[in-house]
Design a protein around this motif. Structure first.
Motif, PDB file in Angstrom:
ATOM      1  N   LYS A 154       0.780  -1.204   0.137  1.00 18.50           N
ATOM      2  CA  LYS A 154       0.001   0.011   0.074  1.00 18.50           C
ATOM      3  C   LYS A 154       0.885   1.253  -0.181  1.00 18.50           C
ATOM      4  O   LYS A 154       0.611   2.219  -0.482  1.00 18.50           O
ATOM      5  N   LEU A 155       1.910   1.258   0.844  1.00 17.82           N
ATOM      6  CA  LEU A 155       2.763   2.309   0.904  1.00 17.82           C
ATOM      7  C   LEU A 155       3.507   2.544  -0.460  1.00 17.82           C
ATOM      8  O   LEU A 155       3.591   3.873  -0.868  1.00 17.82           O
ATOM      9  N   LEU A 156       3.900   1.651  -1.155  1.00 17.47           N
ATOM     10  CA  LEU A 156       4.697   1.625  -2.590  1.00 17.47           C
ATOM     11  C   LEU A 156       3.625   2.309  -3.326  1.00 17.47           C
ATOM     12  O   LEU A 156       3.859   3.280  -4.156  1.00 17.47           O
ATOM     13  N   ARG A 157       2.482   1.781  -3.525  1.00 20.25           N
ATOM     14  CA  ARG A 157       1.281   2.296  -4.444  1.00 20.25           C
ATOM     15  C   ARG A 157       1.053   3.617  -4.131  1.00 20.25           C
ATOM     16  O   ARG A 157       0.932   4.585  -5.126  1.00 20.25           O
ATOM     17  N   ASP A 158       1.006   4.114  -2.835  1.00 18.44           N
ATOM     18  CA  ASP A 158       0.512   5.501  -2.536  1.00 18.44           C
ATOM     19  C   ASP A 158       1.673   6.445  -2.864  1.00 18.44           C
ATOM     20  O   ASP A 158       1.536   7.551  -3.434  1.00 18.44           O
ATOM     21  N   LYS A 159       2.988   6.102  -2.841  1.00 24.34           N
ATOM     22  CA  LYS A 159       3.914   6.791  -3.206  1.00 24.34           C
ATOM     23  C   LYS A 159       4.126   6.989  -4.706  1.00 24.34           C
ATOM     24  O   LYS A 159       4.285   8.155  -5.262  1.00 24.34           O
TER      25      LYS A 159
END
Length: 585
Positions: A154-159
């Motif tokens: 999720k963090l990677l997608r958001d970034k």
């Protein structure tokens, strides 16, 4: 009577706190422990979210509990009680309270002996854990790793979204093409004798997306390669953060890689991320200094080339060979340390031996090859290596590439045994300027890294330079001795593509057949583009401080590339083979 029309719970097993005392609640989960104190039974109930202690005293409840096995799934109702002070458990979120059980219903009891104690499954041999992975994943430690993985994704997608990239899925069934590893082939039922292949990476598709006018693409992409398993490589399938950008050069891609990586490792890593730019190390320099294109920079040891010191020495073992040296401060080690390193070189690396010397505090030297070294040789060697009195020197001699690699393996082992690797930090670097071509085991020119890369110098380099001297716009990102990402500035020119593959032995006809989509698309105004792809599984392994990649994958293959849970690969029926027009030989 269980009412399947209503919810199995009013709360999860991590929700209740001291302010909930007196509430009537309903919980469901797995029985983690049962402690019978005689007339009073305590149970720990575990669900996805946490653990709650249950207290049972009613005779009819105790009678039911007597028939319940560990890991059974149950639903209970009861009242929230405050625990006595001496029984408070600070290790769990619900440690201040317990549930006075009023009803308990078994949703599904355990009818077979447990293959292992779930809470200690990490201590069990791996194949048994993987065979019963659904139980292994109930272990709170293992369970949390999968939750952690979801948080990282999720963090990677958001970034990536915040940086202006858009997520696009690319096909899983595609065509076979020579991209470095063996393909997984899928026979076609509708088209007899023809095969799909699983993508080794979305390489061609992401380039086609750039040609399609998309500016910044990414996806959490599944990749499939028929490769042998390793501790840091999942056999068969893995995931990568695949991204590509139009109208950019190498530096812009490296900036994105560094920004995303720093952001992720600072947010989720178990070690410190230094506030410094990732250094760039040319491939040749990496091999010279570290003996590896994925150097662990936490290890301060470096290789030095001392070939010239042995020229004309009469030491035949080193004649006409590259001699690499690693110098260490040996003031705190014994002679046994040197003997143990020699044993390691022979038994673990398969070397014939390991030459070494030790410079005593008075300047005299001892060791198996000490008698071959003159004062002039030693003075030159000290100057090159920086060795002083009290130092030890290890030597590896062979053809250049092998000498570098073997010396790199010795460097890594010395770092561990001397305990000089800084295990508190993540140390990143970019390896750049990879050779475009290399010699295969058969002695033919082949692509060294990625056939879709742009060579430095473009068509002029391909036409006029020795192929083995051509450098490519290719780069890897390395962390703590692991390759974490790979990428390149892509070729976007048909003539460059044809010539690059011609040098590697592929005719234009083969290129047009194997890479037809790209071959044609390059003729329709293809923009310059570049990208990279960090490995998700390896990234999460590093973030959690694991050394075995299977620990961070929900349902991994074992060390022999078998899925012992689903029994794959396995045999299929004759009719299934007939459906896809296959006959086994």
């Amino acid at each position: 009577m269980i009412d399947y029309a209503t919810s199995y719970r009013t709360h999860t097993c991590n929700e209740l706190r001291i302010m909930d005392v007196g509430k009537s609640v309903k919980l469901s989960g797995f029985i983690k422990t049962i402690r019978d104190l005689g007339g009073c039974v305590f149970l720990d109930l575990r669900d996805h979210y946490g653990v709650t202690q249950l207290r049972a005293e009613k005779p009819e409840i105790l009678e039911k509990i007597n028939k319940i096995n560990l890991e059974a799934t149950v639903t209970v109702t009861g009242t929230v009680l405050k625990r006595p002070e001496e029984n408070v458990n600070p290790k769990i979120e619900t440690g201040d309270i317990e549930i006075d059980v009023e009803t308990i219903d078994v949703l599904n009891n355990v009818s077979l002996p447990l293959p292992f104690e779930v809470e200690k499954s990490e201590e069990v041999r791996e194949d048994l854990r993987l065979e019963y992975r659904f139980l292994d994943l109930r272990n709170e430690v293992i369970h949390k790793k999968m939750v952690f993985r979801a948080e990282v994704l999720k963090l990677l997608r958001d970034k990536m979204n915040d940086m202006g990239f858009i997520e696009i899925q690319t096909p899983i069934l595609t065509s076979s093409s020579p991209e470095g590893a063996r393909d997984f082939l899928i026979p076609s039922r509708l088209h007899q004798g023809e095969f799909y292949a699983l993508p080794q990476a979305p390489q061609q598709f992401k380039q086609l997306l750039m040609i399609s006018g998309f500016d910044k693409y990414y996806q959490i992409a599944p990749c499939f390669r028929d490769e042998d398993p390793r501790a840091d490589r999942s056999p068969g399938e893995f995931y990568q953060l695949d991204f590509e950008m139009s109208f950019v050069g190498q530096e812009e891609v490296l900036k994105v890689l560094e920004e995303v990586t720093k952001y992720t490792f600072k947010a989720k890593g178990c070690l410190k991320v230094l506030d410094e730019d990732f250094i760039r190390i040319p491939y040749r320099e990496a091999m010279e200094k570290y003996g590896s294109d994925k150097p662990d920079l936490r290890n301060p040891l470096v290789l030095t080339d001392v070939t010239e010191c042995f020229e004309g020495s009469g030491f035949r073992v080193f004649e006409n060979k590259t001699v690499k040296c690693i110098a260490i401060d040996s003031s705190s080690v014994t002679r046994k340390f040197f003997d143990d390193m020699t044993t390691f070189a022979k038994e673990d690396l398969g070397l014939a031996g390991l030459a070494w010397i030790r410079i005593n505090e008075d300047g005299t030297i001892v060791g198996p090859i000490a008698k071959y070294l003159s004062d002039d040789m030693m003075n030159k060697m000290k100057e090159i290596t920086g060795a002083k009195n009290g130092y030890g020197l290890f030597f590896v001699a062979d053809k250049y590439e092998k000498a570098c690699k073997d010396a790199g393996d010795i460097r890594n082992e010395l770092g561990k045994r001397l305990n000089i690797i800084d295990t508190s930090i993540y140390k990143f670097c970019f390896i750049v300027d990879f050779p475009f071509y290399e010699l295969s085991d058969e002695g033919k020119i082949d692509f060294g890294h990625n056939p879709f890369s742009m060579p430095k110098g473009g068509i002029d380099a391909l036409n006029n330079e020795n192929p083995l001297d051509i450098i490519a716009y290719q780069y890897d990102m390395v962390c703590n001795g692991y390759e974490l990402a790979s990428g390149a500035v892509r070729n976007h020119d048909t003539e460059v593509m044809k010539k690059a593959f011609e040098i590697a032995g592929y005719s234009e006809e083969v290129v047009a057949n194997k890479f037809g989509a790209l071959y044609n698309a390059f003729k329709f105004g293809a923009p310059p583009h570049a990208g990279a792809a960090p490995g998700i599984d390896r990234m999460i392994m590093l973030l959690l401080g694991e050394t075995n990649i299977r620990e961070v994958i929900a349902f991994p293959k074992n060390s022999k590339a078998r899925d012992v849970l689903m029994h794959a690969p396995n045999f299929v029926t004759e009719q299934q083979l007939r459906d896809v027009h296959i006959k086994l030989r």
